[in-house]
Each structure stands twice: as C-alpha cells, then as structure tokens.
Design a protein around this motif. Structure first.
Motif, short mmCIF file in Angstrom:
data_model
loop_
_atom_site.label_atom_id
_atom_site.label_comp_id
_atom_site.label_asym_id
_atom_site.label_seq_id
_atom_site.Cartn_x
_atom_site.Cartn_y
_atom_site.Cartn_z
N TYR A 256 1.06 -1.53 0.22
CA TYR A 256 0.18 0.52 -0.21
C TYR A 256 1.56 1.14 -0.12
O TYR A 256 2.12 0.99 0.52
N ASP A 257 0.40 2.33 -0.43
CA ASP A 257 1.53 3.54 -0.79
C ASP A 257 0.55 4.35 -1.72
O ASP A 257 -0.90 4.96 -1.51
N LEU A 258 1.09 5.94 -0.87
CA LEU A 258 0.53 7.03 -1.32
C LEU A 258 0.45 7.24 -2.40
O LEU A 258 1.11 6.86 -3.82
N PRO A 259 -1.28 7.71 -3.25
CA PRO A 259 -1.03 7.97 -4.41
C PRO A 259 0.11 8.78 -5.04
O PRO A 259 -0.03 8.58 -6.45
N ASP A 260 0.53 9.66 -4.41
CA ASP A 260 1.35 10.78 -4.55
C ASP A 260 2.53 10.62 -4.90
O ASP A 260 4.16 11.88 -4.38
#
Length: 367
Positions: free
Chosen positions: A250-254
């Motif tokens: 999982y990761d931040l979109p930006d």
C-alpha cells in the motif's frame, strides 16, 4: 496491479529516507517526515541526521531539544524515539495501548504485582508536576508511597503509564549509552495537552516515509496490531502494488517511486536506524541471512553501512577507531568509496580527537 521489484523497493526506501543524497531540510523537518526517529541512546540520532542532512551540526539537534520543539520519549515499538512536539501529541496516545502492554512482561510484572496502577500513575504525575527529576530520584520518592518495591521498576512503570519527556541534557551529544535520564510530564514539556489517538495519520505518515509496504510492515514498525481495518478504510485512497512474492503493498497516490538502477552513495547508518527497522520484511535493505546473523546483537542496535543501497557490513567505534567490518568483499572502487565516507564520519563522531579507520575482514561471508 503493478509488481515492484526488490531493487525498486530498495531505491524507493532510500529516496524516502533521504539516503540517496544529503538534503537541505532542517532537522525538525526531517524528523517530522520520518514520523519519529529512533533515539535509544543519545548519540545515535545525531549520526542518523548526519547521514541525511547537508551541513548538519551537533547543535542543530541539541538546540531543538533545548527549545522543547522535540520530544524524547517512549513511542513506537515501545522504544525511545524523537518526534516533533506536534506529532507526539497524537502519536503517543495512538501507541499507548501497546506501550502499556510492557507491564505484562516479567521485568515489570514480578515487581508491580498487587500495586494499584491507577494510584501509582497518579502519584507519579503528582511528584513530577511542575518539575523534572532524575529517574532514579523519582523511583526513591515513589518507594516512600509503595514500600518494598524495586525503585527503578516503579519509575519505569510510571513512564509506561504516564507520557513523560526526557530533558534536553538526556538527549545531548556526547554519550553512546544512556546512564542518567531526567524525566518530566510530556504535556508540560510540550505546553499543550495530548490529543486523541489517530491511527489513520499513523498509517499515512508511515507510508510517506517507508512505503510501499504491507500491513505487516506497518504493524512491525509501529508495534500496533489490527491495522488491517485501518487499511481497509483507507484503501480507496491508496495506490496498491504487489511485491515479487505476490503480497499487496500500500502506498500514497502521489508518493515517489524510484527506479532500481538509481545511483546510490555509500552511507554509514547508526544503530537502530529507521531504514533498517521500518519493515517486517527487511530484505529491501538487508539480506535475510545478514539480518539473521545479527539478530541476537541487533536488539542492542547494529550500526551498518550501505553499498549500492543494501547493508554491506557493519561498523563500530572502538575507542578512537572506526572499525569497518564488511560482510562481502570489496572491489577497489567500493573500498575507496567506503573509506571516503568514513573519513567524513570520523571528525563528526570524534570532533575533539584524532582517530583512525580500520577495515576488519573477520566477518566476511565464508571467512
């Protein structure tokens, strides 16, 4: 769903940990980005900041402690960290249940059995209101109210139950081991009350500095369990990848991703460094067999150095000597790069002494 290679995960971690180049951030900005910086012993956070910041000086961190812009206290993984005062206000309440679970360990349990913990916390808070004191002195005063108990354990228990901050001298440069700790109420140190737990902020801030990551990674870094529900709630706003083993990341979109071939410099990391301890699966920065060979020692912290982005060996300060212990053979170019970085480290950790650098090949794989 895109698969990220081990090389991509390695370079991305180094970029987010500010280890691909020294940056111009202030120490406060960097510590905020990292969420909290491991500070188990006084000197190690200084080395961690030196590895990441351009022109960093010892007093840049010491001044933040004197000005009470940082809090040195028990936080994530129930260990000592540095965090900004603003972040500590939500971070300590978020991890408090995990911190309190320390009291189930025999180290505490055998000494506090039968003690009214609510009364102990209240008495400790009363003793510390409006002042700071050495942890040993706190224990002696607590023993007057709770006789026949281990004084140090009483003080330690109060520190588990009541958020306390260490004073600036406790975190000052100059010691590789903590001998004297002075504590006070964290709310008085900050000048504001603590806020409500915020597990969403914990997860999002972690991903900014350590992602992409699995739920198990986040839980290993923070010490908090049952974060899958938080990820489920946040999932619509997250970017999702897979690693080479098929696990969801999982990761931040930006948040930035880095290519596997991004050039990386040699870096000397302190014991307990965030980059080494930030995941359950640490293969993105240290090979599993190397992690296992140091696991018994690693609970006390192992200073390592990176070559081509991965742990290549460890180092130690032996008197006035930086002893480099490689796990893998050096090429001529690699050895020159490692020695060059050690030459920069030497005057930082021994500012008032002449030191030397020694390569000790006793730990080479297969040696």
């Amino acid at each position: 769903m895109r698969e990220l290679s081990l090389g991509e995960l390695n370079r991305t971690l180094l970029v987010r940990q500010r280890l691909t180049e020294r940056v111009d951030d202030t120490p406060l900005e960097l510590i905020r980005h990292l969420v909290a910086m491991q500070g188990q012993e006084p000197n190690w956070p200084y080395v961690g900041l030196w590895a990441r910041l351009a022109g960093f000086r010892h007093d840049d961190l010491a001044a933040l402690l004197r000005e009470q812009k940082l809090v040195r206290s028990t936080m994530i993984r129930r260990t000592m960290h540095l965090a900004t005062a603003d972040d500590y206000r939500w971070l300590r309440p978020t991890v408090q249940p995990w911190v309190e679970s320390l009291l189930k360990a025999a180290y505490y349990r055998d000494e506090i059995e039968g003690v009214d913990l609510t009364d102990l916390a209240a008495h400790g808070r009363s003793l510390l209101t409006g002042r700071t004191m050495a942890r040993g002195d706190l224990g002696k005063l607590l023993a007057e109210h709770f006789p026949d108990r281990h004084t140090r354990r009483l003080a330690d228990t109060v520190e588990v139950l009541v958020p306390l901050a260490h004073d600036a001298d406790t975190g000052a440069w100059g010691r590789w081991r903590n001998r004297y700790v002075t504590v006070g109420l964290a709310e008085e140190w900050i000048g504001a009350p603590l806020s409500d737990p915020d597990p969403d902020a914990l997860v999002l801030r972690y991903l900014a500095a350590f992602g992409p990551a699995t739920v198990a990674d986040i839980q290993a870094w923070s010490g908090i369990t049952r974060l899958a529900a938080v990820i489920t709630r946040l999932r619509p706003d997250l970017r999702i990848f897979r690693d080479e083993d098929g696990r969801e990341l999982y990761d931040l979109p930006d948040a930035p991703l880095a290519p596997a071939d991004l050039p990386t410099p040699v870096r000397f990391l302190p014991a307990f460094d965030n980059a080494l301890l930030g995941h359950k699966d640490r293969r993105r920065i240290i090979a599993e067999h190397d992690r296992q060979r140091t696991a018994k020692e690693a609970s006390a912290g192992i200073p390592t150095y990176l070559v081509d982005g991965f742990a290549h060996g460890r180092w130690a300060l032996d008197g006035t000597t930086i002893r480099i212990l490689p796990w893998y053979p050096f090429t001529s170019r690699t050895e020159q790069a490692v020695l060059a970085e050690a030459e920069i480290l030497l005057p930082f950790i021994l500012p008032d002494e002449l030191g030397e650098i020694v390569i000790d090949k006793s730990e080479l794989n297969g040696a």
